[in-house]
Design a protein around this motif. Structure first.
Motif, PDB file in Angstrom:
ATOM      1  N   GLY A  37      14.562  77.212  25.454  1.00 15.90           N
ATOM      2  CA  GLY A  37      13.390  78.064  25.284  1.00 15.90           C
ATOM      3  C   GLY A  37      13.695  79.524  25.047  1.00 15.90           C
ATOM      4  N   VAL A  38      14.957  79.847  24.811  1.00 16.33           N
ATOM      5  CA  VAL A  38      15.333  81.241  24.552  1.00 16.33           C
ATOM      6  C   VAL A  38      14.976  81.630  23.123  1.00 16.33           C
ATOM      7  N   ILE A  39      15.182  80.697  22.205  1.00 15.92           N
ATOM      8  CA  ILE A  39      14.877  80.921  20.793  1.00 15.92           C
ATOM      9  C   ILE A  39      13.681  80.063  20.408  1.00 15.92           C
ATOM     10  N   GLU A  40      12.729  80.664  19.735  1.00 17.47           N
ATOM     11  CA  GLU A  40      11.545  79.931  19.298  1.00 17.47           C
ATOM     12  C   GLU A  40      11.904  78.979  18.150  1.00 17.47           C
ATOM     13  N   ARG A  41      11.051  77.982  17.984  1.00 17.97           N
ATOM     14  CA  ARG A  41      11.299  76.963  16.959  1.00 17.97           C
ATOM     15  C   ARG A  41      11.385  77.577  15.566  1.00 17.97           C
ATOM     16  N   HIS A  42      10.454  78.472  15.247  1.00 14.40           N
ATOM     17  CA  HIS A  42      10.452  79.070  13.909  1.00 14.40           C
ATOM     18  C   HIS A  42      11.659  79.987  13.710  1.00 14.40           C
ATOM     19  N   GLU A  43      12.126  80.612  14.798  1.00 12.59           N
ATOM     20  CA  GLU A  43      13.317  81.457  14.699  1.00 12.59           C
ATOM     21  C   GLU A  43      14.551  80.603  14.420  1.00 12.59           C
ATOM     22  N   PHE A  44      14.615  79.467  15.097  1.00 12.46           N
ATOM     23  CA  PHE A  44      15.760  78.576  14.920  1.00 12.46           C
ATOM     24  C   PHE A  44      15.843  78.068  13.483  1.00 12.46           C
ATOM     25  N   PHE A  45      14.739  77.508  12.976  1.00  9.59           N
ATOM     26  CA  PHE A  45      14.761  76.936  11.630  1.00  9.59           C
ATOM     27  C   PHE A  45      14.834  78.011  10.550  1.00  9.59           C
ATOM     28  N   GLY A  46      14.433  79.223  10.889  1.00  5.54           N
ATOM     29  CA  GLY A  46      14.562  80.310   9.932  1.00  5.54           C
ATOM     30  C   GLY A  46      15.971  80.868   9.853  1.00  5.54           C
ATOM     31  N   THR A  47      16.809  80.493  10.825  1.00  2.96           N
ATOM     32  CA  THR A  47      18.170  81.031  10.889  1.00  2.96           C
ATOM     33  C   THR A  47      19.237  79.987  10.601  1.00  2.96           C
ATOM     34  N   ILE A  48      18.980  78.737  10.949  1.00  6.06           N
ATOM     35  CA  ILE A  48      20.014  77.710  10.951  1.00  6.06           C
ATOM     36  C   ILE A  48      20.614  77.455   9.568  1.00  6.06           C
ATOM     37  N   ARG A  49      19.859  77.733   8.499  1.00  6.36           N
ATOM     38  CA  ARG A  49      20.368  77.480   7.145  1.00  6.36           C
ATOM     39  C   ARG A  49      21.054  78.695   6.535  1.00  6.36           C
ATOM     40  N   LYS A  50      21.110  79.772   7.274  1.00  7.74           N
ATOM     41  CA  LYS A  50      21.756  80.979   6.764  1.00  7.74           C
ATOM     42  C   LYS A  50      23.264  80.902   6.976  1.00  7.74           C
ATOM     43  N   ASP A  52      27.017  81.773   8.473  1.00  7.31           N
ATOM     44  CA  ASP A  52      27.465  81.947   9.856  1.00  7.31           C
ATOM     45  C   ASP A  52      27.430  83.415  10.267  1.00  7.31           C
ATOM     46  N   GLN A  53      27.709  84.294   9.322  1.00  6.91           N
ATOM     47  CA  GLN A  53      27.685  85.727   9.627  1.00  6.91           C
ATOM     48  C   GLN A  53      26.280  86.181  10.016  1.00  6.91           C
ATOM     49  N   LYS A  54      25.273  85.691   9.287  1.00  4.58           N
ATOM     50  CA  LYS A  54      23.891  86.064   9.597  1.00  4.58           C
ATOM     51  C   LYS A  54      23.417  85.394  10.887  1.00  4.58           C
ATOM     52  N   LYS A  55      23.910  84.194  11.150  1.00  2.86           N
ATOM     53  CA  LYS A  55      23.563  83.522  12.406  1.00  2.86           C
ATOM     54  C   LYS A  55      24.109  84.310  13.595  1.00  2.86           C
ATOM     55  N   LEU A  56      25.344  84.784  13.464  1.00  2.00           N
ATOM     56  CA  LEU A  56      25.953  85.564  14.537  1.00  2.00           C
ATOM     57  C   LEU A  56      25.211  86.879  14.734  1.00  2.00           C
ATOM     58  N   LEU A  57      24.812  87.501  13.637  1.00  2.00           N
ATOM     59  CA  LEU A  57      24.050  88.750  13.725  1.00  2.00           C
ATOM     60  C   LEU A  57      22.720  88.514  14.437  1.00  2.00           C
TER      61      LEU A  57
END
Length: 278
Positions: A37-50, A52-57
């Protein structure tokens, strides 16, 4: 420690370990943090396909903003994903100021409200706050106002002894429920790295195998037989058969006699029966 200072502290910790964070299982960590529950669902799916550098950021930005819950969740995920050394390095930088934040959150939780005036009295008796501060705090009209003002003062003190003082006061107030909850929070913050259930199970199985091998070896020693001389029953039968064949092959004279006797017997059996025997 106020919110901005806490966020800055967590951000600095992550920045100092950015090299190690580049090699983590970033997808797995993000998935774990979404599950907690730390990351919202829309945040997760909006980031997971980016990348690795952007995921880490994204991780470096979101963890400080949600430090109270996100940082322990990050440490827990790193431990589960096998990044034990990195998790321990991060966890060593956690201070008791974060633990005090958990105290404040607990006091404001409707299920764990306290007698805040009695708490203020105890702080004054232990010299944590001055008489003037005690009077000023008690002038606050609301419960949350008093809690906020108390912790504004406590966050300016040395966090480790202050945390212990609050724990002692809770025990004196017979609020063992809060003490237990806070000890669990502190344990999560300061000792979050534990092997996963799967790792523990694997270790247990390996231990049992080692124990079985040790027991078998001990039985061999008791019988006075070396481990190289002990052969399983199935292998023993096979070895005995091979030994018999090899023994015959190394004695050609016996083989010749056996063949001769066999030929004579077969020849006699083929002769017609004489009438004199009738």
């Amino acid at each position: 420690m106020d919110g901005n200072r806490r966020q800055s502290q967590i951000a600095n910790i992550l920045a100092r370990h950015v090299t190690g964070l580049k090699f983590i299982n970033i997808n797995g960590v993000l998935e774990d943090m979404r599950a907690q529950g730390v990351i919202e669902r829309h945040e997760f799916f909006g980031t997971i396909r980016k990348s690795d550098q952007k995921k880490l950021l994204f991780l470096q930005n979101i963890v400080p903003l949600r430090a109270d819950k996100a940082f322990p969740a990050l440490l827990d995920s790193l431990g589960k994903r096998g990044h034990i050394a990195l998790a321990k390095s991060l966890h060593r930088e956690i201070d008791f100021g974060v633990a005090l934040r958990h105290f404040k959150s607990t006091f404001k939780d409707k299920s764990t409200l306290i007698d805040v005036n009695l708490f203020i009295d105890a702080l004054a008796e232990k010299g944590v706050i001055s008489v003037a501060q005690e009077i000023e705090l008690k002038r606050k009209k609301t419960y949350n106002g008093k809690v906020d003002a108390v912790f504004f003062i406590l966050f300016q003190r040395n966090p480790k002894p202050t945390f212990q003082t609050v724990v002692d006061i809770m025990s004196e107030m017979r609020r063992e429920d809060i003490v237990l909850r806070l000890q669990q929070d502190l344990e999560l913050l300061l000792d979050p790295i534990r092997p996963s259930a799967q790792s523990a199970q694997t270790e247990t199985v390996d231990s049992e195998k080692r124990g079985n091998r040790h027991a078998a070896h001990s039985r061999k020693l008791e019988l006075g037989v070396s481990s190289s001389e002990v052969i399983p029953q199935e292998e023993s039968d096979e070895v005995d058969g091979k030994a018999t064949v090899n023994s015959l092959l190394t004695r050609p004279r016996e083989i010749f006699l056996l063949i001769t006797v066999f030929v004579i017997v077969m020849a006699l059996a083929a002769l017609p029966i004489s009438s004199s025997f009738v």
